[in-house]
Design an enzyme around this catalytic site. Sequence first.
Site, PDB file in Angstrom:
ATOM      1  N   TYR A 205       0.824  -1.202   0.000  1.00 39.92           N
ATOM      2  CA  TYR A 205       0.000   0.000   0.000  1.00 39.92           C
ATOM      3  C   TYR A 205       0.862   1.258   0.000  1.00 39.92           C
ATOM      4  O   TYR A 205       1.918   1.305   0.636  1.00 39.92           O
ATOM      5  CB  TYR A 205      -0.907   0.020   1.233  1.00 39.92           C
ATOM      6  N   ILE A 240       2.032 -10.551  -4.433  1.00 41.49           N
ATOM      7  CA  ILE A 240       1.815  -9.140  -4.138  1.00 41.49           C
ATOM      8  C   ILE A 240       0.320  -8.851  -4.147  1.00 41.49           C
ATOM      9  O   ILE A 240      -0.381  -9.185  -5.111  1.00 41.49           O
ATOM     10  CB  ILE A 240       2.505  -8.236  -5.178  1.00 41.49           C
ATOM     11  N   LYS A 241      -0.157  -8.230  -3.066  1.00 45.29           N
ATOM     12  CA  LYS A 241      -1.528  -7.736  -3.038  1.00 45.29           C
ATOM     13  C   LYS A 241      -1.496  -6.228  -3.259  1.00 45.29           C
ATOM     14  O   LYS A 241      -0.778  -5.503  -2.584  1.00 45.29           O
ATOM     15  CB  LYS A 241      -2.206  -8.027  -1.705  1.00 45.29           C
ATOM     16  N   GLN A 242      -2.291  -5.772  -4.222  1.00 44.62           N
ATOM     17  CA  GLN A 242      -2.304  -4.349  -4.546  1.00 44.62           C
ATOM     18  C   GLN A 242      -3.719  -3.899  -4.893  1.00 44.62           C
ATOM     19  O   GLN A 242      -4.518  -4.667  -5.425  1.00 44.62           O
ATOM     20  CB  GLN A 242      -1.372  -4.075  -5.739  1.00 44.62           C
TER      21      GLN A 242
END
Length: 358
Positions: A205, A240-242
């Site tokens: 984030y 990856i979380k975006q």
Amino acid sequence: MSLTLSKIEEYLGNETEALLGHECKTISKDSLYLPSADFVSQVWSQSDRNIRVLRNMQSIYNTGRLAGTGYVSILPVDQGIEHSGGASFAKNPAYFDPENIVKLAIEGGCNAVASTYGVLGAVARKYAHKIPFVVKINHNELMTYPNTFDQIMFGTIDQAYDMGAAAIGATIYFGSDESARQIVEVAQAFAYAHELGMATILWCYTRNNAFKKDGVDYHVAADLTGQANHLGVTIEADIIKQKLPEVNGGFKALNTGSSSYGKLDERIYSELTSDNPIDLTRYQLANCYMGRAGLINSGGASGDNDFADAVKTAVINKRAGGSGLISGRKAFQRPMDEGAKLLQTIQDVYLNEEVTIA
């Protein structure tokens, strides 16, 4: 798979052609490492990840309705800390009970469930062998007055290992005053998790009040989030979380007047991206080592059109070359059967072979 192409088109409405008909002319799909049944063997077996990490990665990819596809659908419920328990669970108080969180992930056909030490530890002996656990190791505690925004550690990597977790997850607020400390903490935690055999997922984030400029929120700009992703894979995040990109030009906006921020090349905007959200998301993926680390996009907050919004996000992520969705509030802020249906609707986009890579 029960979601037909015509139903997907119905959800997309007047955006159908822009999303389903789009052909990416920026970064070619031929240069990407795309999700597949043997993704772990073909991509991660070349890396420095040990055998135990590869086994746990494979367990995530081989669980739930998307098993064997290379795509993942993860239920994340850490909002009890991040947004407060009352604000998160007032719509459905059943989710104050950790067991219902895990039950929703199982009923919804998810690959894994991501939550806090407390939630997963409370039911570990009953469920850790039934669905992969992703222990979220840091949080913004939201109780300091006035509110401050920082990610702090809530437990140890050994605790996650002892409860049988397949992976750990963490958040870094890139761009914040605390980001340097968070990068060091999470990098060390990821290294130790890999040593013990757990995979790693990073919530990448961006956070800085200056990223909101002239009425535009550049926290969701493709160039800034893309660079956050690139920093995330640098500390060896496996997934990856975006957030889905909504705008572009963050570096340009922050380099106006007398200000100077970061580095940019005009080709980011003229050649590597376009205005289409699929191309913007592909730029995020390119920063994940061209997809060697899978990109999963956030499902976002619950609203008035959750099913349509979830389908749209899944279509964009899949056509960009991403690896799936991590959707929480849209699912748990409704009755369990409806939440499970929403999760399965997302998964159906990935199971539909007519929705292809752009």
